[in-house]
Design an enzyme around this catalytic site. Sequence first.
Site, mmCIF file in Angstrom:
data_model
loop_
_atom_site.group_PDB
_atom_site.id
_atom_site.type_symbol
_atom_site.label_atom_id
_atom_site.label_comp_id
_atom_site.label_asym_id
_atom_site.label_seq_id
_atom_site.Cartn_x
_atom_site.Cartn_y
_atom_site.Cartn_z
ATOM 1 N N TYR B 37 70.020 -60.371 98.484
ATOM 2 C CA TYR B 37 69.538 -61.527 97.737
ATOM 3 C C TYR B 37 69.224 -62.690 98.669
ATOM 4 O O TYR B 37 69.898 -62.901 99.667
ATOM 5 C CB TYR B 37 70.626 -62.073 96.801
ATOM 6 C CG TYR B 37 71.054 -61.194 95.686
ATOM 7 C CD1 TYR B 37 70.138 -60.636 94.822
ATOM 8 C CD2 TYR B 37 72.401 -60.957 95.477
ATOM 9 C CE1 TYR B 37 70.567 -59.863 93.766
ATOM 10 C CE2 TYR B 37 72.836 -60.185 94.429
ATOM 11 C CZ TYR B 37 71.913 -59.637 93.575
ATOM 12 O OH TYR B 37 72.344 -58.884 92.529
ATOM 13 N N HIS B 194 72.341 -66.015 83.979
ATOM 14 C CA HIS B 194 72.494 -65.206 85.190
ATOM 15 C C HIS B 194 73.914 -64.668 85.357
ATOM 16 O O HIS B 194 74.222 -64.051 86.382
ATOM 17 C CB HIS B 194 72.123 -66.028 86.425
ATOM 18 C CG HIS B 194 70.644 -66.208 86.609
ATOM 19 N ND1 HIS B 194 70.014 -67.428 86.559
ATOM 20 C CD2 HIS B 194 69.660 -65.305 86.827
ATOM 21 C CE1 HIS B 194 68.728 -67.275 86.750
ATOM 22 N NE2 HIS B 194 68.467 -65.999 86.908
ATOM 23 N N ARG B 224 58.339 -65.543 93.499
ATOM 24 C CA ARG B 224 59.207 -64.645 94.259
ATOM 25 C C ARG B 224 59.016 -63.253 93.694
ATOM 26 O O ARG B 224 58.497 -63.079 92.586
ATOM 27 C CB ARG B 224 60.673 -65.058 94.169
ATOM 28 C CG ARG B 224 61.281 -64.863 92.788
ATOM 29 C CD ARG B 224 62.710 -65.350 92.718
ATOM 30 N NE ARG B 224 63.623 -64.436 93.394
ATOM 31 C CZ ARG B 224 64.406 -63.549 92.757
ATOM 32 N NH1 ARG B 224 64.371 -63.431 91.440
ATOM 33 N NH2 ARG B 224 65.232 -62.765 93.423
ATOM 34 N N ASN B 226 61.010 -59.675 92.625
ATOM 35 C CA ASN B 226 62.287 -59.024 92.362
ATOM 36 C C ASN B 226 61.965 -57.563 92.067
ATOM 37 O O ASN B 226 60.800 -57.210 91.861
ATOM 38 C CB ASN B 226 62.991 -59.705 91.185
ATOM 39 C CG ASN B 226 64.455 -59.312 91.098
ATOM 40 O OD1 ASN B 226 65.018 -58.722 92.028
ATOM 41 N ND2 ASN B 226 65.072 -59.636 89.977
ATOM 42 N N GLU B 266 58.886 -57.084 89.911
ATOM 43 C CA GLU B 266 58.587 -58.260 89.096
ATOM 44 C C GLU B 266 58.009 -59.344 89.986
ATOM 45 O O GLU B 266 58.659 -59.771 90.941
ATOM 46 C CB GLU B 266 59.863 -58.809 88.447
ATOM 47 C CG GLU B 266 60.466 -57.877 87.419
ATOM 48 C CD GLU B 266 61.803 -58.401 86.879
ATOM 49 O OE1 GLU B 266 62.305 -57.795 85.924
ATOM 50 O OE2 GLU B 266 62.328 -59.394 87.414
ATOM 51 N N TYR B 317 74.272 -52.493 89.750
ATOM 52 C CA TYR B 317 73.689 -53.508 88.857
ATOM 53 C C TYR B 317 72.257 -53.156 88.485
ATOM 54 O O TYR B 317 71.836 -53.335 87.345
ATOM 55 C CB TYR B 317 73.731 -54.880 89.536
ATOM 56 C CG TYR B 317 72.968 -55.943 88.790
ATOM 57 C CD1 TYR B 317 73.368 -56.355 87.520
ATOM 58 C CD2 TYR B 317 71.824 -56.524 89.339
ATOM 59 C CE1 TYR B 317 72.665 -57.314 86.826
ATOM 60 C CE2 TYR B 317 71.112 -57.495 88.648
ATOM 61 C CZ TYR B 317 71.534 -57.877 87.392
ATOM 62 O OH TYR B 317 70.825 -58.823 86.704
ATOM 63 N N LYS B 318 71.495 -52.653 89.433
ATOM 64 C CA LYS B 318 70.110 -52.312 89.150
ATOM 65 C C LYS B 318 69.991 -50.975 88.410
ATOM 66 O O LYS B 318 68.888 -50.559 88.066
ATOM 67 C CB LYS B 318 69.293 -52.307 90.442
ATOM 68 C CG LYS B 318 69.074 -53.733 90.992
ATOM 69 C CD LYS B 318 68.346 -53.740 92.322
ATOM 70 C CE LYS B 318 68.188 -55.158 92.880
ATOM 71 N NZ LYS B 318 67.209 -55.988 92.151
#
Lengths: 203, 348
Positions: B37, B194, B224, B226, B266, B317-318
């Site tokens: 991140y 978040h 950005r 993602n 994204e 998490y993904k």
Amino acid sequence: MSKTEFPPSITSRPVYGELEVRPGKHHLMIADAEGAEAILGLASSAPADLWAQTHIIYIPKSTGETYTGDLRALNPAQMYVGPSYEAAKQRIEDTFAKAHMGLQVYLTGTEGLMGQAMAAAIAAGIPHTAIQTEHRGSTARRMQCVHCKGITEDVTTDPFVCSHCGLNLFVRDHYSRRLAAFQGVCIDAEDPGNVPPQVEVFK
Amino acid sequence: MTIQFNDETFRDDFTFRNSPEAIKRFPFPFHEDSYMYSVNLEPHVALKRPGSPFEFAFDVDEHYVSEMADRAKVLADDPLRCQSLPHMTLAGWDLVEYIMEAKARDYPDLFELHKDGDRWRWINKPLGIDDTFTFLDESTLPYGPMEYITRQTQGDFALLDQRDDNLWMDAGMVTTQADWSLDFDIGMNFFEWHAPVPKAHEMGIFVRALKFLLNLQQGAPVRRLNWTMTVNPLLDTSPENYHKWGEMKSKLTMDNIGEKQHLRVELQTLFRLPRSNAICFPIRCYLCSFNDLVSVPKWGRRLHRVIRDLPEELAEYKGFIANRPLMIEWLSQYDDGAPTSDGIFPDE
């Protein structure tokens, strides 16, 4: 019983404090189950005229008659004892709608009770600075099924079965103040039928 | 420019395909051979790469018409995917103006906007729309303003209200999301929505990002990238329908992973809106199959290294921790150990 110590949690979960008597023209206290102890605890520091300006809305749940006598002994101007939040909902919303400036709100008991009453208060335009909370009693969670949107009250196990659609849900540590609920997500979506045994994680 | 729009599906028979041109312009998200991140915001200005997805404010590509048809189906099944709290209507009108002006300027052969005072005529040729309405008068549109324009614009949209030194997700159109629920998150502030993201809070990512966004200026949008992973080119990877699509994740094999496994990128942009002072936050989803990705040798090598070395929590998490060993095994065939060049674009 002392106030609940929660483990470090996520940033979407509200932080609860300890009730204290604050100056106000009227006092509305909404509690369920062991939340009664927090109200009774105010008595020692309360000015003599506090209870004559106080409306108590109390939902005993499994505590039955344990606290109702002591609460009545405080001699509040109004006192209501009801079987569930759902049953008391209209009365609570009506009370917020008719509230005047100077009302102090005290919410205490389970997260589900405080969350719902908080949402109703904010929706009625009560300033958040006039609302206090204190957690007491069960840490059971009020859960929204993300799939069918139904709410299951007082969830103590992970996983649990949605009381509306019947899916097996795990408890995601994510809280919505608007819904006053945590999020439940299907646990066996990737491998249907593979549901781990229920563990009691909230008491 | 003229775009040939695909007739394709993002569900059931999954006929979605990227043309060779679409593969070349895919916004590959890794600028080096590892990933962690960061507050990776940069000005959303055109790069000197005609045809890239960073060329215009709102990228329109070959998937436009079919993506909008998929959105209409999602909304018919679940209208709660589009919600706007009452105070956000003005921000919706801001968005109508922003998108219509941008698209009419950047794609004059596809979109036209004619203004006569408050009477506006909007022509969207790919979708066959020719509507005349009164700006700021809701009764002259078939939907609320945000819903109207985002039914015609690729990508999810969140409209963020700014107050009390925070951003509040008070409106959105969310049908192509990576496993988050607008219906659950609406009304939350920046830290609350978040909350489920691991590690980033402790790293101070959200405090720094919020500080930056609160000062976002009109006319100076940022962006950005993602990313996550999706099995099959499924746009609607919503938590609402997870019990229906989750099983697809357990059907990968060495034989089908190249075709079924997609890198989901994204392109997130952030625009300050002029009247409401809200921030518009589009989250545009691009999908590319592993087969198509490894057709670019640099991307094949790099994707293998990133996935192999990704911290466990992020893979969890993904949502691809179970398939990661298979991904690494398959991708390793395309990594000869050669060095890779800096930046996200393919080598010329």
